[in-house]
Design a protein around this motif. Structure first.
Motif, PDB file in Angstrom:
ATOM      1  N   LEU A 125       0.821  -1.201   0.000  1.00 45.12           N
ATOM      2  CA  LEU A 125       0.000   0.000   0.000  1.00 45.12           C
ATOM      3  C   LEU A 125       0.861   1.259   0.000  1.00 45.12           C
ATOM      4  O   LEU A 125       0.573   2.216  -0.725  1.00 45.12           O
ATOM      5  N   SER A 126       1.941   1.260   0.765  1.00 48.46           N
ATOM      6  CA  SER A 126       2.800   2.448   0.836  1.00 48.46           C
ATOM      7  C   SER A 126       3.421   2.781  -0.524  1.00 48.46           C
ATOM      8  O   SER A 126       3.579   3.955  -0.869  1.00 48.46           O
ATOM      9  N   THR A 127       3.744   1.772  -1.306  1.00 47.92           N
ATOM     10  CA  THR A 127       4.299   1.998  -2.642  1.00 47.92           C
ATOM     11  C   THR A 127       3.248   2.618  -3.554  1.00 47.92           C
ATOM     12  O   THR A 127       3.523   3.577  -4.276  1.00 47.92           O
ATOM     13  N   TYR A 128       2.041   2.074  -3.499  1.00 45.25           N
ATOM     14  CA  TYR A 128       0.966   2.624  -4.330  1.00 45.25           C
ATOM     15  C   TYR A 128       0.667   4.069  -3.933  1.00 45.25           C
ATOM     16  O   TYR A 128       0.519   4.942  -4.793  1.00 45.25           O
ATOM     17  N   GLN A 129       0.625   4.343  -2.644  1.00 45.86           N
ATOM     18  CA  GLN A 129       0.355   5.701  -2.180  1.00 45.86           C
ATOM     19  C   GLN A 129       1.459   6.661  -2.627  1.00 45.86           C
ATOM     20  O   GLN A 129       1.175   7.803  -3.014  1.00 45.86           O
ATOM     21  N   ALA A 130       2.714   6.201  -2.597  1.00 48.01           N
ATOM     22  CA  ALA A 130       3.831   7.036  -3.060  1.00 48.01           C
ATOM     23  C   ALA A 130       3.695   7.322  -4.556  1.00 48.01           C
ATOM     24  O   ALA A 130       4.024   8.417  -5.021  1.00 48.01           O
ATOM     25  N   MET A 131       3.190   6.362  -5.329  1.00 45.95           N
ATOM     26  CA  MET A 131       2.962   6.587  -6.752  1.00 45.95           C
ATOM     27  C   MET A 131       1.919   7.689  -6.944  1.00 45.95           C
ATOM     28  O   MET A 131       2.109   8.588  -7.760  1.00 45.95           O
ATOM     29  N   GLU A 132       0.829   7.620  -6.198  1.00 48.49           N
ATOM     30  CA  GLU A 132      -0.225   8.630  -6.317  1.00 48.49           C
ATOM     31  C   GLU A 132       0.274  10.018  -5.925  1.00 48.49           C
ATOM     32  O   GLU A 132      -0.198  11.012  -6.460  1.00 48.49           O
ATOM     33  N   ARG A 133       1.215  10.087  -5.002  1.00 49.89           N
ATOM     34  CA  ARG A 133       1.769  11.380  -4.577  1.00 49.89           C
ATOM     35  C   ARG A 133       2.863  11.871  -5.515  1.00 49.89           C
ATOM     36  O   ARG A 133       3.389  12.964  -5.341  1.00 49.89           O
ATOM     37  N   GLY A 134       3.234  11.053  -6.504  1.00 49.93           N
ATOM     38  CA  GLY A 134       4.285  11.436  -7.438  1.00 49.93           C
ATOM     39  C   GLY A 134       5.681  11.277  -6.866  1.00 49.93           C
ATOM     40  O   GLY A 134       6.640  11.836  -7.372  1.00 49.93           O
ATOM     41  N   GLU A 135       5.808  10.490  -5.813  1.00 50.95           N
ATOM     42  CA  GLU A 135       7.090  10.279  -5.144  1.00 50.95           C
ATOM     43  C   GLU A 135       7.798   9.019  -5.604  1.00 50.95           C
ATOM     44  O   GLU A 135       8.865   8.694  -5.109  1.00 50.95           O
ATOM     45  N   ARG A 136       7.195   8.306  -6.517  1.00 48.75           N
ATOM     46  CA  ARG A 136       7.781   7.051  -6.980  1.00 48.75           C
ATOM     47  C   ARG A 136       7.590   6.937  -8.481  1.00 48.75           C
ATOM     48  O   ARG A 136       6.507   7.205  -8.999  1.00 48.75           O
ATOM     49  N   ARG A 137       8.649   6.524  -9.159  1.00 52.19           N
ATOM     50  CA  ARG A 137       8.572   6.273 -10.601  1.00 52.19           C
ATOM     51  C   ARG A 137       7.604   5.124 -10.867  1.00 52.19           C
ATOM     52  O   ARG A 137       7.512   4.184 -10.089  1.00 52.19           O
ATOM     53  N   ILE A 138       6.917   5.197 -12.000  1.00 56.18           N
ATOM     54  CA  ILE A 138       5.928   4.185 -12.365  1.00 56.18           C
ATOM     55  C   ILE A 138       6.409   3.506 -13.634  1.00 56.18           C
ATOM     56  O   ILE A 138       6.599   4.159 -14.659  1.00 56.18           O
ATOM     57  N   SER A 139       6.602   2.203 -13.559  1.00 48.97           N
ATOM     58  CA  SER A 139       7.092   1.464 -14.724  1.00 48.97           C
ATOM     59  C   SER A 139       5.989   1.323 -15.771  1.00 48.97           C
ATOM     60  O   SER A 139       4.798   1.469 -15.486  1.00 48.97           O
ATOM     61  N   ALA A 140       6.403   1.007 -16.985  1.00 51.55           N
ATOM     62  CA  ALA A 140       5.444   0.781 -18.069  1.00 51.55           C
ATOM     63  C   ALA A 140       4.517  -0.381 -17.741  1.00 51.55           C
ATOM     64  O   ALA A 140       3.314  -0.326 -18.030  1.00 51.55           O
TER      65      ALA A 140
END
Length: 108
Positions: free
Chosen positions: A57-72
């Motif tokens: 969940l923490s990884t997904y939340q970081a993606m939504e906040r723009g704090e984590r790169r999102i792979s193709a």
């Protein structure tokens, strides 16, 4: 052979460092906002989406906040979950309108 697609004309200043040595950009922030928007429109909770993506969940939340790169691969899975084309998540991206004009009518 078709020519390489044009690159987005984003300024170098659109890249910013975040936690630790991770680097995110305007694109990551934009995608995160669009992913959050799609989740809210679908009436889903972040935990359910994270489970579907097989991510903490923490990884997904970081993606939504723009704090984590999102792979193709993750973008493709997110697209499938929400029933939206991948391109939907990129709509409105700063610099995108010039990219859209240059590839209009191309074979890509």
């Amino acid at each position: 052979m078709s020519p390489d697609p044009p690159m987005l004309n984003l300024p170098v200043s659109s890249i910013s460092a975040t936690r630790g040595n991770r680097v995110t950009s305007t694109i990551d922030n934009h995608l995160g906002k669009r992913i959050a928007e799609a989740r809210q429109q679908a009436g889903m909770i972040a935990r359910a989406v994270a489970e579907e993506l097989e991510l903490p969940l923490s990884t997904y939340q970081a993606m939504e906040r723009g704090e984590r790169r999102i792979s193709a691969l993750v973008m493709a899975k997110v697209s499938r979950i929400y029933g939206l084309p991948v391109g939907w998540f990129y709509q409105g991206l700063p610099g995108q309108s010039s990219f859209d004009r240059s590839v209009k009518g191309s074979s890509i």
